[in-house]
Design an enzyme around this catalytic site. Structure first.
Site, mmCIF file in Angstrom:
data_model
loop_
_atom_site.group_PDB
_atom_site.id
_atom_site.type_symbol
_atom_site.label_atom_id
_atom_site.label_comp_id
_atom_site.label_asym_id
_atom_site.label_seq_id
_atom_site.Cartn_x
_atom_site.Cartn_y
_atom_site.Cartn_z
ATOM 1 N N LYS A 1 0.855 -1.181 0.000
ATOM 2 C CA LYS A 1 0.000 0.000 0.000
ATOM 3 C C LYS A 1 0.892 1.233 0.000
ATOM 4 O O LYS A 1 1.747 1.383 0.876
ATOM 5 C CB LYS A 1 -0.897 0.006 1.241
ATOM 6 C CG LYS A 1 -1.999 -1.037 1.217
ATOM 7 C CD LYS A 1 -3.178 -0.556 0.402
ATOM 8 C CE LYS A 1 -4.369 -1.482 0.541
ATOM 9 N NZ LYS A 1 -5.494 -1.046 -0.305
ATOM 10 N N LYS B 1 -12.764 -6.484 -7.322
ATOM 11 C CA LYS B 1 -13.198 -6.773 -5.954
ATOM 12 C C LYS B 1 -14.669 -7.188 -6.016
ATOM 13 O O LYS B 1 -15.554 -6.330 -6.097
ATOM 14 C CB LYS B 1 -13.011 -5.539 -5.068
ATOM 15 C CG LYS B 1 -11.548 -5.145 -4.850
ATOM 16 C CD LYS B 1 -11.458 -3.938 -3.922
ATOM 17 C CE LYS B 1 -10.042 -3.727 -3.417
ATOM 18 N NZ LYS B 1 -9.124 -3.254 -4.455
#
Length: 320
Positions: free
Chosen positions: A133, A235
């Protein structure tokens, strides 16, 4: 003869989980279990705060209404993405159309200390792929950490995710600290900038490939081959039904793009289903499912190898 149960649940999260500048203390969601004769199918409905349009309270209302319709013989799927996904998984298990084979090889996630990731990767068999991230700290720091990892592990390929955190200037600051010779080992960087045009410019100017994630859920998005775009990150909890997930994977593959099935921080039950979906639809790609350790427990179904305690279905709150 049809029957159904709906359960509500809440799992405590590790202290350091932050989504869109908001600390996530618990993961809240629902399970649906559908039964017909001797067969049963489970699905998870867990909207992701800060990313899903719907709350889990919204999802609960839609799910309960859908279950009552299903019991009366109506099978039309709801439109709400998290409910459509969970319900379609339950129906697929019930119909035995969701394959049992699963891809439990998750790309390990680095949220902080790069040394932890280096240790994890040392024991990783085969292709070394990890996710980092970026955009949570200063762009210069992110660039230095990414460069350090690529330098320390010569066969590592990194997936990076900025969640649209950067301005064009911050994107350039990041790239400045990543050695030109290492950039080809950045598999892709998800949505580096706030707009798609800025992200495209980032890819052109830095030579770092990008991937679309949030863009897939915007009404003006179209699947097209573009210079610098290498992948799409799907997702399912944010996307909708299994059919819609499959359509997106097929559209990406038709353009030569990598499609990655990715977690929305589902519980262990949802993650094991995502591992099955990944093995089915994207068999040659390691999915992005390394989020279970952000939680303090597993539920109903175990993730292979996880040492987290398992909460049985009897401990959950039954709504129906």
């Amino acid at each position: 003869m049809r029957s159904a149960q709906v359960y509500r649940w809440q799992i405590p999260m590790d202290a350091g989980v932050v989504l869109r500048d908001r600390r996530l203390k618990t993961r809240d969601g629902l399970y649906v279990c559908l039964r017909e004769g001797e067969r049963e199918g489970w699905g998870e409905i867990s909207p992701l705060p800060g990313f899903s349009q719907e709350t889990w309270e919204d999802a609960q209302s839609v799910l309960l209404a859908w279950v009552n319709n299903w019991l009366a013989g109506d099978c039309e799927l709801p439109q709400m993405p998290s409910v459509a996904f969970g319900v379609s998984c339950a129906l697929a298990e019930l119909a035995e159309t969701l394959p049992q084979a699963a891809n439990y090889r998750a790309a390990p996630l680095c949220n902080g200390d790069p040394d932890d990731l280096i240790l994890k990767l040392a024991d990783m068999p085969g292709e070394k792929v990890a996710k980092v991230k970026v955009g949570l700290y200063e762009a210069v720091r992110d660039g230095m950490v990414v460069n350090l990892l690529l330098e320390a592990i010569p066969d590592l390929h990194l997936r990076l995710d900025a969640n649209r955190a950067w301005t064009p200037l911050k994107g350039q600051q990041f790239a400045k600290y990543v050695n030109l010779d290492y950039r080809h080992r950045i598999a892709f960087l998800e949505e580096p900038c706030k707009t798609r045009d800025d992200s495209r410019a980032f890819a052109r100017e830095t030579g770092i490939a990008i991937a679309w994630d949030e863009s897939l859920r915007e009404p003006d998005f179209a699947f097209v081959a573009e210079e610098g775009v290498r992948a799409v990150v799907i997702k399912p909890t944010l996307t909708g039904s299994l059919d819609k997930v499959r359509e997106q994977v097929q559209a990406a593959h038709a353009l030569g793009l990598t499609a990655v099935i990715s977690s929305s921080i589902e519980s262990s039950l949802g993650l094991t289903q995502l591992a099955r979906i990944a093995a089915w639809l994207t068999p040659d790609t390691i999915p992005g499912l390394d989020t279970l350790d952000l939680m303090q427990a597993q539920q109903v179904r175990r993730w292979p190898g996880s040492l987290l305690p398992l909460v049985d279905v009897d401990a959950l709150e039954q709504l129906l």
